[in-house]
Design a protein around this motif. Structure first.
Motif, short mmCIF file in Angstrom:
data_model
loop_
_atom_site.label_atom_id
_atom_site.label_comp_id
_atom_site.label_asym_id
_atom_site.label_seq_id
_atom_site.Cartn_x
_atom_site.Cartn_y
_atom_site.Cartn_z
N THR A 1 -6.01 -11.09 71.09
CA THR A 1 -5.33 -10.22 70.13
C THR A 1 -4.15 -10.95 69.48
N ASP A 2 -4.23 -11.15 68.18
CA ASP A 2 -3.11 -11.65 67.38
C ASP A 2 -2.44 -12.90 67.97
N ILE A 3 -3.26 -13.90 68.23
CA ILE A 3 -2.72 -15.16 68.77
C ILE A 3 -2.23 -16.04 67.60
N HIS A 4 -1.05 -16.56 67.75
CA HIS A 4 -0.54 -17.48 66.73
C HIS A 4 0.27 -18.59 67.39
N PHE A 5 -0.02 -19.83 67.05
CA PHE A 5 0.80 -20.96 67.47
C PHE A 5 0.40 -22.17 66.64
N ASN A 6 1.26 -23.16 66.61
CA ASN A 6 0.97 -24.41 65.92
C ASN A 6 1.02 -25.56 66.92
N ILE A 7 0.24 -26.59 66.68
CA ILE A 7 0.33 -27.81 67.48
C ILE A 7 0.59 -28.98 66.53
N GLU A 8 1.62 -29.74 66.84
CA GLU A 8 1.93 -30.90 66.00
C GLU A 8 1.19 -32.13 66.50
N GLN A 9 0.99 -33.06 65.61
CA GLN A 9 0.34 -34.33 65.97
C GLN A 9 1.10 -34.97 67.13
N GLY A 10 0.37 -35.40 68.15
CA GLY A 10 0.98 -36.10 69.28
C GLY A 10 1.38 -35.20 70.44
N GLU A 11 1.22 -33.88 70.30
CA GLU A 11 1.56 -32.98 71.40
C GLU A 11 0.47 -32.97 72.47
N PHE A 12 0.86 -32.58 73.68
CA PHE A 12 -0.06 -32.43 74.80
C PHE A 12 0.15 -31.00 75.32
N LEU B 1 -5.19 -38.95 80.88
CA LEU B 1 -4.98 -38.16 79.66
C LEU B 1 -3.56 -38.36 79.14
N GLU B 2 -2.61 -38.41 80.08
CA GLU B 2 -1.21 -38.61 79.68
C GLU B 2 -1.05 -39.96 78.99
N ARG B 3 -1.74 -40.97 79.50
CA ARG B 3 -1.65 -42.31 78.90
C ARG B 3 -2.26 -42.31 77.49
N VAL B 4 -3.40 -41.64 77.35
CA VAL B 4 -4.06 -41.53 76.04
C VAL B 4 -3.12 -40.85 75.04
N ASN B 5 -2.44 -39.82 75.51
CA ASN B 5 -1.50 -39.09 74.65
C ASN B 5 -0.29 -39.97 74.28
N ARG B 6 0.24 -40.65 75.26
CA ARG B 6 1.46 -41.44 75.04
C ARG B 6 1.20 -42.69 74.21
N GLU B 7 0.12 -43.40 74.53
CA GLU B 7 -0.10 -44.71 73.90
C GLU B 7 -0.72 -44.59 72.51
N ASP B 8 -1.59 -43.61 72.32
CA ASP B 8 -2.28 -43.48 71.03
C ASP B 8 -1.77 -42.31 70.20
N GLN B 9 -0.82 -41.56 70.76
CA GLN B 9 -0.36 -40.32 70.10
C GLN B 9 -1.54 -39.39 69.80
N THR B 10 -2.57 -39.46 70.64
CA THR B 10 -3.69 -38.53 70.50
C THR B 10 -3.23 -37.14 70.91
N THR B 11 -3.52 -36.15 70.08
CA THR B 11 -3.14 -34.78 70.37
C THR B 11 -4.15 -34.19 71.36
N LEU B 12 -3.63 -33.50 72.38
CA LEU B 12 -4.50 -32.94 73.40
C LEU B 12 -4.20 -31.47 73.61
N MET B 13 -5.26 -30.69 73.76
CA MET B 13 -5.12 -29.27 74.10
C MET B 13 -6.02 -29.01 75.28
N LEU B 14 -5.45 -28.53 76.40
CA LEU B 14 -6.29 -28.34 77.56
C LEU B 14 -6.07 -26.99 78.21
N VAL B 15 -7.15 -26.42 78.69
CA VAL B 15 -7.09 -25.18 79.44
C VAL B 15 -7.13 -25.52 80.92
N THR B 16 -6.21 -24.93 81.70
CA THR B 16 -6.24 -25.18 83.13
C THR B 16 -5.61 -24.01 83.87
N HIS B 17 -6.04 -23.77 85.11
CA HIS B 17 -5.27 -22.82 85.91
C HIS B 17 -4.59 -23.55 87.06
#
Ligand code: ADP
Ligand code: ADP
Length: 233
Positions: free
Chosen positions: A23-34, A185-201
């Motif tokens: 219901t009514d989800i809104h958010f933005n992700i910037e380049q390079g965020e994890f 994954l953290e290394r991929v994010n840090r070294e390449d500025q690859t943006t990552l979105m992950l679902v986890t519990h």
């Protein structure tokens, strides 16, 4: 520009009784965020990831990737968009058992008819980054769970996608392998500025994210940035 924009997103699964999953989800992700998405079981995490990653359609609202709405594309455009812009990582790895590690990793490029020299250079780059150079000739049933997930991450990374989306990437792993995969994954994010979105519990996996979005009953509940205290929406 924001890499990903999610605007007024809602999702209803029709049935005898309709299920309002988001219901009514809104958010933005910037380049390079994890970014980690957390919430109780049934709160809508997988639905959110599926809609944002174009696997499923929203009932209303909008998703924009680099300002473009994939949900308005035709089938062919969408397939091309997914191949070029998105990387997918799943809990159960989704590797092909009959292929070697190397063959699995280069599959997205093979399907895209890239030149062999480009494919080989890309394979070396991602295998080095994920620490799996030694196992490239093995079949996927010969390697450990952590190695399988790092193979899947290498496959997602090889097209240099704008964003990698991962659904419970550590869900099938013991805690040591899970940490190892999160460090990768953290290394991929840090070294390449690859943006990552992950679902986890899993809180330990989530602790590697730079921002965590909490959802509850299909709605945004709270958000924390690493090093900040929790703030409610
Ligand atoms: P989570 O990933 O947080 O466990 P889900 O996104 O899987 O949550 O589910 C959110 C809600 O939507 C739940 O009530 C679930 O039962 C329902 N749901 C999920 N997928 C479907 C579907 N394909 N059809 C009907 N209802 C679904
Ligand atoms: P397992 O499922 O066997 O626990 P792991 O994912 O923990 O597999 O990794 C197996 C080995 O590979 C570990 O000894 C780890 O130190 C090493 N390793 C993991 N990631 C990398 C990497 N990015 N670069 C180099 N070596 C790595």
């Amino acid at each position: 520009m924001e890499l990903l924009q999610v605007k007024a997103l809602s999702k209803v699964y029709p049935g005898k009784v309709n299920t309002q999953a988001l219901t009514d989800i809104h958010f933005n992700i910037e380049q390079g965020e994890f970014v980690g998405i957390m919430g109780p079981s049934g709160s809508g995490k997988t639905t959110l990831l599926n809609v944002v990653s174009t696997i499923d359609e929203p009932s209303s609202g909008e998703v924009l990737v680099e300002g473009i709405s994939p949900h308005r594309m035709n089938k062919k455009e969408l397939a091309r968009f997914r191949r070029r812009k998105l990387g997918f990582v799943f809990q159960d790895f989704n590797l092909l058992e009959t292929l070697t590690v190397a063959e699995n990793i280069v599959l997205p490029l093979t399907l895209d008819n890239r030149r062999l020299a480009d494919i080989e250079a890309s394979l070396k780059r991602v295998a080095d980054k994920l620490g799996i150079t030694d196992i490239l000739k093995k079949r996927t049933y010969e390697i450990s769970g952590g190695q399988r997930q790092r193979t899947a991450i290498a496959r997602a990374l090889i097209t240099s996608p704008a964003i990698i989306m991962a659904d419970e990437p550590t869900g099938a792993l013991d805690s040591g392998s899970a940490r190892n995969v999160m460090e990768s994954l953290e290394r991929v994010n840090r070294e390449d500025q690859t943006t990552l979105m992950l679902v986890t519990h899993d809180p330990v996996s989530a602790s590697y994210c730079s921002r965590i979005i909490f959802i509850k009953d299909g709605r945004l509940a709270a958000e924390i940035h690493r090093g900040e205290s929790r703030q409610a929406f």
